[in-house]
Design an enzyme around this catalytic site. Structure first.
Site, PDB file in Angstrom:
ATOM      1  CB  SER A   1       7.479  -7.060  -5.239  1.00  0.00           C
ATOM      2  OG  SER A   1       6.464  -7.363  -4.806  1.00  0.00           O
TER       3      SER A   1
ATOM      4  CD  GLU B   1      -1.559  -2.958  -7.243  1.00  0.00           C
ATOM      5  OE1 GLU B   1      -2.306  -3.139  -7.482  1.00  0.00           O
ATOM      6  OE2 GLU B   1      -1.484  -1.444  -8.336  1.00  0.00           O
TER       7      GLU B   1
ATOM      8  CG  ASP C   1      -1.508  -1.318   1.582  1.00  0.00           C
ATOM      9  OD1 ASP C   1      -2.323  -1.168   0.768  1.00  0.00           O
ATOM     10  OD2 ASP C   1      -1.173  -1.980   2.480  1.00  0.00           O
TER      11      ASP C   1
HETATM   12  O1  TRH Z   1       4.528  -6.306   0.767  1.00  0.00           O
HETATM   13  P1  TRH Z   1       3.459  -6.809  -0.329  1.00  0.00           P
HETATM   14  O2  TRH Z   1       2.652  -7.434  -0.199  1.00  0.00           O
HETATM   15  O3  TRH Z   1       2.290  -5.531  -0.403  1.00  0.00           O
HETATM   16  C1  TRH Z   1       0.816  -6.000  -0.525  1.00  0.00           C
HETATM   17  C2  TRH Z   1      -0.477  -5.224   0.463  1.00  0.00           C
HETATM   18  O4  TRH Z   1      -0.014  -6.388   1.098  1.00  0.00           O
HETATM   19  C3  TRH Z   1      -1.426  -5.171   0.139  1.00  0.00           C
HETATM   20  O5  TRH Z   1      -2.526  -4.557   0.796  1.00  0.00           O
HETATM   21  C4  TRH Z   1      -2.052  -5.534  -1.009  1.00  0.00           C
HETATM   22  O6  TRH Z   1      -3.135  -5.231  -1.073  1.00  0.00           O
HETATM   23  C5  TRH Z   1      -0.954  -6.149  -2.032  1.00  0.00           C
HETATM   24  O7  TRH Z   1       0.310  -6.033  -1.610  1.00  0.00           O
HETATM   25  C6  TRH Z   1      -1.692  -6.378  -3.402  1.00  0.00           C
HETATM   26  O8  TRH Z   1       3.956  -7.227  -1.886  1.00  0.00           O
HETATM   27  P2  TRH Z   1       3.616  -5.304  -2.815  1.00  0.00           P
HETATM   28  O9  TRH Z   1       2.998  -4.924  -3.440  1.00  0.00           O
HETATM   29  O10 TRH Z   1       4.956  -5.599  -3.372  1.00  0.00           O
HETATM   30  O11 TRH Z   1       4.692  -4.750  -2.013  1.00  0.00           O
HETATM   31  C7  TRH Z   1       6.205  -4.381  -1.417  1.00  0.00           C
HETATM   32  C8  TRH Z   1       7.089  -3.211  -1.097  1.00  0.00           C
HETATM   33  O12 TRH Z   1       8.199  -3.690  -0.716  1.00  0.00           O
HETATM   34  C9  TRH Z   1       7.818  -2.511  -2.392  1.00  0.00           C
HETATM   35  O13 TRH Z   1       7.387  -1.398  -2.170  1.00  0.00           O
HETATM   36  C10 TRH Z   1       8.487  -3.027  -2.303  1.00  0.00           C
HETATM   37  C11 TRH Z   1       8.905  -2.981  -1.380  1.00  0.00           C
HETATM   38  N1  TRH Z   1      10.456  -3.916  -1.030  1.00  0.00           N
HETATM   39  C12 TRH Z   1      11.255  -2.782  -0.338  1.00  0.00           C
HETATM   40  O14 TRH Z   1      11.095  -1.483  -0.492  1.00  0.00           O
HETATM   41  N2  TRH Z   1      12.793  -3.456   0.242  1.00  0.00           N
HETATM   42  C13 TRH Z   1      12.278  -4.720  -0.263  1.00  0.00           C
HETATM   43  O15 TRH Z   1      13.451  -4.888   0.428  1.00  0.00           O
HETATM   44  C14 TRH Z   1      11.970  -5.629  -0.405  1.00  0.00           C
HETATM   45  C15 TRH Z   1      11.605  -6.683  -0.590  1.00  0.00           C
HETATM   46  C16 TRH Z   1      10.443  -4.933  -1.200  1.00  0.00           C
END
Ligand code: TRH
Length: 414
Positions: free
Chosen positions: A305, A303, A43
Site C-alpha cells: 500500500s 510495503e 506478501d
Molecule cells: O498488510 P500489510 O501490513 O502487509 C505486509 C505484511 O505484514 C508483510 O509480512 C510485511 O513484510 C510487509 O507488510 C512490510 O501491508 P501492505 O504491504 O500494504 O499490504 C496490504 C495489501 O492489502 C495491499 O496489497 C493492498 C491490499 N488491500 C486490499 O486489497 N484491500 C483493502 O481494503 C486494503 C485495506 C488493502
C-alpha cells in the site's frame, strides 16, 4: 515479514558468477513465484501484482505458489480457498501446502522466484539442479531506501552443495536497485479516474459514502494497531474543516469503535464535530488503488500500500512495519530523506505517527501544517513519480536481469 537486521536473509556471496554453468540460452517463458504469507496481506499483495504484470505485460506463464489462500482471497475474491490449483487472471495459482513435494526437471520453470527468502521445497531445488539449462533463481527482497541495498542488489549466492546460484533482487528508489512495482496502464488509468467526477462518485457511493461525506476532505486510514489514531481523531474532530475518514474493516478497530460508540462493523459510521468516520469493507486490490486515488490524503502501511500511495498523486503518511530495536525508524528516516515529495510538515507528521519523533508530539500543530501543504505535496508527488519512472519498473528490471544472467552464463560456456 520482519527483517531482523539490515542485511539480506541469506548472506550473499560476493563473487560474481563463480560457478560457470555450461548451458545454452533459452528465452524465459515460464516463471514460478513462491509466496509464504508471513502475516497480513503485503506478501501476497506484492506477489499477486507481480504475477499479473509478468503475465499481462510480458507474456510470461506464471505459476504462483501460495501457502495461505484465505489471505489471498481477501485481496482477490475470485480465489477459491479449497482448490489445489486454479487459473485467475491467466495466472496459475497453486496451493503450497508443505515442503514435501516431489518434482522433476520438467516441473521447473525458466525463472524461479522465492519471495522474501521463503524456503522453497527441497524437492523443487533438487529438480532445478537437474535442469539444462538451469533456471534463473532469484530471491526477491523487501523494499527499503537504505543505501546498503545498492551493494547487495543482484549479488549471487551459490548453493552450498548443488550446482545452482541464486541472485538477490532488491526493489528500491534508484537505478542501482530493481525499482518499484508499477504497471504501465497506471499512467492512463489513475489520471482518467481522477478527472472523472462521475466515476469517482459512483465508486465512493458503492462504498456507502453520502454526498456530504464525499464533499469533505477524504482520508483513507490503513495502519497497524499501535498507530495514535485516537489522538488524531480528537484533533480532526476539533478542526474546522470537515473530514471523512474511511477505515477498512479490522483496521484500528479499538480506536474506531471508541469513536463510533459501537463495534467497528462494515457500514457503520458516526460524526463528531468536524470528523466523520466510516468503516469500509476490505475491498479487492484493484479497488483499493481506486480508493487511494479518490482520497485527498492516504495513510498506508507495510510495503504494497506504501508503494501504491506513491502512484496516487496525493499526500500520504506511511506507517512502517515495526521491527525490533526500532530498526524501522532507520528505514522510515531513509525514505523521508530520499522521497522528494516529503515536505518538512509531512516528515514531522510521519515521524510522530510512527513514534519516531524527537520532539514532543502536538497534533494541533502537526495536522494544520500538513493540511496546508497537501496541494503542494500532490504537485511534488508528480515529480517524484517521474523520478521513479526513470528507474524502470521492477517487473521489467527483473526480466532484464534474468536476460543478463543467461547471457553471462552463455559467455562462460564458450
Ligand atoms: O498488510 P500489510 O501490513 O502487509 C505486509 C505484511 O505484514 C508483510 O509480512 C510485511 O513484510 C510487509 O507488510 C512490510 O501491508 P501492505 O504491504 O500494504 O499490504 C496490504 C495489501 O492489502 C495491499 O496489497 C493492498 C491490499 N488491500 C486490499 O486489497 N484491500 C483493502 O481494503 C486494503 C485495506 C488493502
Amino acid at each position: 515479514m520482519q527483517l531482523e537486521e539490515q542485511q539480506p536473509h541469506n548472506r550473499p556471496n560476493n563473487q560474481l558468477n563463480d560457478q560457470p554453468i555450461r548451458e545454452s540460452v533459452k528465452t524465459a517463458t515460464t516463471l514460478a513465484l513462491f509466496c509464504k504469507v508471513v502475516d497480513n496481506f503485503g506478501d501476497i499483495g506484492i506477489c499477486w501484482r507481480l504475477a499479473q504484470q509478468l503475465e499481462s505485460e510480458h507474456g510470461i506463464a506464471v505459476t504462483l505458489w501460495v501457502d495461505d489462500l484465505p489471505s489471498f482471497r481477501r485481496i482477490c475474491p475470485d480465489i477459491v480457498i479449497d482448490q489445489e490449483q486454479q487459473e485467475i487472471a491467466h495466472v496459475h495459482v497453486r496451493h503450497w501446502r508443505n515442503q514435501d513435494g516431489v518434482f522433476s526437471a520438467a516441473d521447473v520453470a525458466d525463472i524461479v522466484i522465492e519471495f522474501f527468502a521463503c524456503d522453497i521445497p527441497p524437492g523443487y531445488i533438487r529438480a532445478m539442479a537437474e535442469c539444462t539449462p538451469r533456471p534463473v533463481w532469484l530471491n526477491l527482497e523487501g523494499l527499503t531506501a537504505e543505501a546498503w541495498v545498492e551493494g547487495c542488489h543482484t549479488l549471487p549466492s551459490p548453493h552450498p552443495s548443488l550446482s545452482l546460484t541464486k541472485h538477490f533482487f532488491f526493489p528500491g528508489f534508484n537505478n542501482k536497485t530493481g525499482g518499484l512495482l508499477r504497471e504501465s496502464r497506471l499512467d492512463q488509468e489513475r489520471p482518467a479516474f481522477q478527472a472523472d467526477p462521475v466515476a469517482m462518485e459512483k465508486f465512493l457511493s458503492s462504498l456507502g459514502l453520502t454526498p456530504a461525506e464525499m464533499a469533505a476532505t477524504k482520508v483513507s486510514l490503513f495502519c497497524y494497531p499501535q498507530a495514535p489514531v485516537a489522538a488524531l481523531f480528537k484533533e480532526w474532530q476539533n478542526n474546522g474543516q470537515a473530514i471523512t475518514c474511511l477505515v477498512p474493516e479490522g483496521v484500528a478497530a479499538a480506536s474506531v469503535a471508541a469513536f463510533l460508540g459501537q463495534p467497528a462493523t462494515v457500514g457503520s459510521s458516526a460524526t463528531h464535530g468536524a470528523l466523520t468516520v466510516r468503516v469500509l469493507p476490505f475491498i479487492p486490490q484493484a479497488d483499493y488503488d481506486k480508493l487511494l486515488w479518490a482520497c485527498d490524503l492516504n495513510f498506508v502501511r507495510g510495503e504494497d500500500s506504501f508503494v501504491r500511495a506513491q502512484w496516487a498523486n496525493k499526500a500520504f503518511i506511511w506507517h512502517i512495519y515495526p521491527q525490533d530495536k526500532n530498526l524501522h525508524h532507520v528505514k522510515l528516516n531513509a525514505f523521508l530523506k530520499t522521497c522528494t515529495s516529503s515536505t518538512a510538515s509531512l516528515a514531522a507528521f510521519a515521524r510522530a505517527w510512527n513514534e519516531a519523533s524527537v520532539e514532543t508530539v502536538d497534533w494541533s500543530q502537526l495536522w494544520p501544517a500538513l493540511q496546508a501543504d497537501m496541494p503542494h505535496i500532490a504537485d511534488l508527488s508528480t515529480e517524484w513519480q517521474q523520478k521513479m519512472r526513470e528507474n524502470g519498473d521492477l517487473t521489467s528490471n527483473l526480466l532484464k536481469f534474468v536476460g543478463s544472467v543467461q547471457q553471462a552464463r552463455q559467455k562462460d560456456a564458450v
